[in-house]
Design a protein around this motif. Structure first.
Motif, PDB file in Angstrom:
ATOM      1  N   LEU A 163     -29.787  -3.256  -7.240  1.00  0.00           N
ATOM      2  CA  LEU A 163     -29.578  -4.270  -6.200  1.00  0.00           C
ATOM      3  C   LEU A 163     -28.662  -5.381  -6.705  1.00  0.00           C
ATOM      4  O   LEU A 163     -27.757  -5.830  -5.991  1.00  0.00           O
ATOM      5  CB  LEU A 163     -30.922  -4.845  -5.749  1.00  0.00           C
ATOM      6  CG  LEU A 163     -30.857  -5.763  -4.525  1.00  0.00           C
ATOM      7  CD1 LEU A 163     -30.357  -4.993  -3.303  1.00  0.00           C
ATOM      8  CD2 LEU A 163     -32.217  -6.373  -4.231  1.00  0.00           C
ATOM      9  N   LEU A 164     -28.866  -5.820  -7.940  1.00  0.00           N
ATOM     10  CA  LEU A 164     -27.997  -6.857  -8.498  1.00  0.00           C
ATOM     11  C   LEU A 164     -26.567  -6.354  -8.653  1.00  0.00           C
ATOM     12  O   LEU A 164     -25.612  -7.112  -8.460  1.00  0.00           O
ATOM     13  CB  LEU A 164     -28.547  -7.326  -9.847  1.00  0.00           C
ATOM     14  CG  LEU A 164     -29.832  -8.154  -9.783  1.00  0.00           C
ATOM     15  CD1 LEU A 164     -30.368  -8.412 -11.183  1.00  0.00           C
ATOM     16  CD2 LEU A 164     -29.598  -9.477  -9.052  1.00  0.00           C
ATOM     17  N   SER A 165     -26.403  -5.079  -8.987  1.00  0.00           N
ATOM     18  CA  SER A 165     -25.062  -4.513  -9.103  1.00  0.00           C
ATOM     19  C   SER A 165     -24.380  -4.437  -7.743  1.00  0.00           C
ATOM     20  O   SER A 165     -23.165  -4.664  -7.617  1.00  0.00           O
ATOM     21  CB  SER A 165     -25.130  -3.121  -9.742  1.00  0.00           C
ATOM     22  OG  SER A 165     -23.849  -2.558  -9.899  1.00  0.00           O
ATOM     23  N   ILE A 166     -25.148  -4.132  -6.719  1.00  0.00           N
ATOM     24  CA  ILE A 166     -24.604  -4.122  -5.363  1.00  0.00           C
ATOM     25  C   ILE A 166     -24.082  -5.516  -4.998  1.00  0.00           C
ATOM     26  O   ILE A 166     -22.987  -5.663  -4.432  1.00  0.00           O
ATOM     27  CB  ILE A 166     -25.677  -3.648  -4.367  1.00  0.00           C
ATOM     28  CG1 ILE A 166     -25.887  -2.130  -4.518  1.00  0.00           C
ATOM     29  CG2 ILE A 166     -25.313  -3.996  -2.935  1.00  0.00           C
ATOM     30  CD1 ILE A 166     -27.100  -1.590  -3.779  1.00  0.00           C
ATOM     31  N   GLY A 200     -26.926  -2.420   0.396  1.00  0.00           N
ATOM     32  CA  GLY A 200     -28.124  -2.684  -0.374  1.00  0.00           C
ATOM     33  C   GLY A 200     -29.420  -2.762   0.400  1.00  0.00           C
ATOM     34  O   GLY A 200     -30.485  -2.912  -0.203  1.00  0.00           O
ATOM     35  N   VAL A 201     -29.353  -2.659   1.711  1.00  0.00           N
ATOM     36  CA  VAL A 201     -30.563  -2.845   2.521  1.00  0.00           C
ATOM     37  C   VAL A 201     -31.670  -1.859   2.145  1.00  0.00           C
ATOM     38  O   VAL A 201     -32.831  -2.265   1.953  1.00  0.00           O
ATOM     39  CB  VAL A 201     -30.234  -2.780   4.024  1.00  0.00           C
ATOM     40  CG1 VAL A 201     -31.512  -2.806   4.857  1.00  0.00           C
ATOM     41  CG2 VAL A 201     -29.333  -3.950   4.418  1.00  0.00           C
ATOM     42  N   PRO A 202     -31.393  -0.549   2.016  1.00  0.00           N
ATOM     43  CA  PRO A 202     -32.480   0.373   1.639  1.00  0.00           C
ATOM     44  C   PRO A 202     -33.089   0.054   0.272  1.00  0.00           C
ATOM     45  O   PRO A 202     -34.303   0.185   0.083  1.00  0.00           O
ATOM     46  CB  PRO A 202     -31.799   1.746   1.641  1.00  0.00           C
ATOM     47  CG  PRO A 202     -30.594   1.587   2.496  1.00  0.00           C
ATOM     48  CD  PRO A 202     -30.134   0.179   2.281  1.00  0.00           C
ATOM     49  N   VAL A 203     -32.247  -0.371  -0.664  1.00  0.00           N
ATOM     50  CA  VAL A 203     -32.750  -0.726  -2.002  1.00  0.00           C
ATOM     51  C   VAL A 203     -33.619  -1.976  -1.913  1.00  0.00           C
ATOM     52  O   VAL A 203     -34.699  -2.052  -2.515  1.00  0.00           O
ATOM     53  CB  VAL A 203     -31.584  -0.954  -2.982  1.00  0.00           C
ATOM     54  CG1 VAL A 203     -32.110  -1.246  -4.387  1.00  0.00           C
ATOM     55  CG2 VAL A 203     -30.663   0.252  -3.008  1.00  0.00           C
ATOM     56  N   SER A 229     -30.304 -11.277  -0.531  1.00  0.00           N
ATOM     57  CA  SER A 229     -30.442 -11.761   0.843  1.00  0.00           C
ATOM     58  C   SER A 229     -29.507 -12.925   1.120  1.00  0.00           C
ATOM     59  O   SER A 229     -28.975 -13.053   2.232  1.00  0.00           O
ATOM     60  CB  SER A 229     -31.897 -12.149   1.125  1.00  0.00           C
ATOM     61  OG  SER A 229     -32.329 -13.185   0.264  1.00  0.00           O
ATOM     62  N   MET A 230     -29.247 -13.755   0.110  1.00  0.00           N
ATOM     63  CA  MET A 230     -28.286 -14.841   0.304  1.00  0.00           C
ATOM     64  C   MET A 230     -26.874 -14.283   0.413  1.00  0.00           C
ATOM     65  O   MET A 230     -26.076 -14.737   1.238  1.00  0.00           O
ATOM     66  CB  MET A 230     -28.386 -15.852  -0.839  1.00  0.00           C
ATOM     67  CG  MET A 230     -29.670 -16.671  -0.816  1.00  0.00           C
ATOM     68  SD  MET A 230     -29.679 -18.058  -1.986  1.00  0.00           S
ATOM     69  CE  MET A 230     -29.601 -17.196  -3.556  1.00  0.00           C
TER      70      MET A 230
END
Length: 218
Positions: A145-148, A157-160, A182-183
């Protein structure tokens, strides 16, 4: 070989007492240089005490006798990361993953080696591969998620994010990643929900997190 010495040394390492492990393993390695488990632990003890060149030397001794030793390949990669040589670390960690593709720590460390070389798209591709290989690993999902976010493809990234919020929604590291996501995605509903969880369960950690506070102010 003396399994009792190796076991005692392992317990010292697990308890954060590498000096005591060195006291056992140094003489033992001289007596039993063919015991690769003992040598590997000796290298790990050197690594934990910050004697990285000694650790590398010991791991090389293991690999000279067993070039496909997964533990020595992995630990060599970690040592090279600590020595700020991500290219060498990458080579060892790729070999470690080839030996054992189910080793989550090798995926994480290889992602770090690529990140340290500025290869952000490759980090993202690697972590996507990692979560497919180990689909229930929370830390790999967090890193993904952070890499996205880092690659500025938050729409992917929504599914992750949904998975992390469902499976590890109480963990501060995961909540932190979710907040960054989310931000970046301008998902105000998730931002409010995650921030509420952090505020209620991790207030002190949040106030001490200068990076997150700075991002939140911006």
């Amino acid at each position: 070989m003396d399994d009792s010495i190796v076991q005692s040394a392992m317990e010292f390492l697990n308890n954060g007492q590498p000096e005591q492990a060195l006291g056992l393993l140094g003489p033992y390695a001289r007596r039993c240089p063919e015991d690769l488990d003992g040598l590997l632990l000796l290298g790990m003890a050197y690594e934990q005490t910050g004697e990285l060149q000694s650790a590398v030397r010991i791991f090389n001794r293991v690999l000279e006798q067993d070039p496909l030793n997964g533990g020595a390949l992995f630990q060599s990669g970690l040592a090279q990361l600590s020595l700020h040589d991500p290219l060498s670390a990458e080579a060892f960690l790729r070999l470690a993953l080839h030996r054992d593709p189910g080793q989550s720590g090798a995926w994480e460390s290889l992602a770090r080696a690529l990140q340290d070389q500025g290869r952000k798209p490759e980090v993202l591709a690697l972590l996507r591969q990692a979560v497919k290989r180990i689909p229930d690993d929370v830390n790999l999902h967090r890193m993904l998620l952070l890499s996205i976010v880092d690659n500025e493809v938050c729409e992917q990234g929504v599914p992750v994010a949904d998975w992390l919020e469902r499976e590890a929604g109480a963990d501060y590291g995961c909540l932190r990643a979710l907040l960054f996501f989310s931000m970046g995605y301008l998902d105000m509903f998730r931002t409010a929900r995650v921030l509420s969880c952090i505020w209620e369960a991790h207030y002190a950690l949040f106030l001490g997190d200068s990076i997150l506070l700075e991002a939140f102010r911006n």
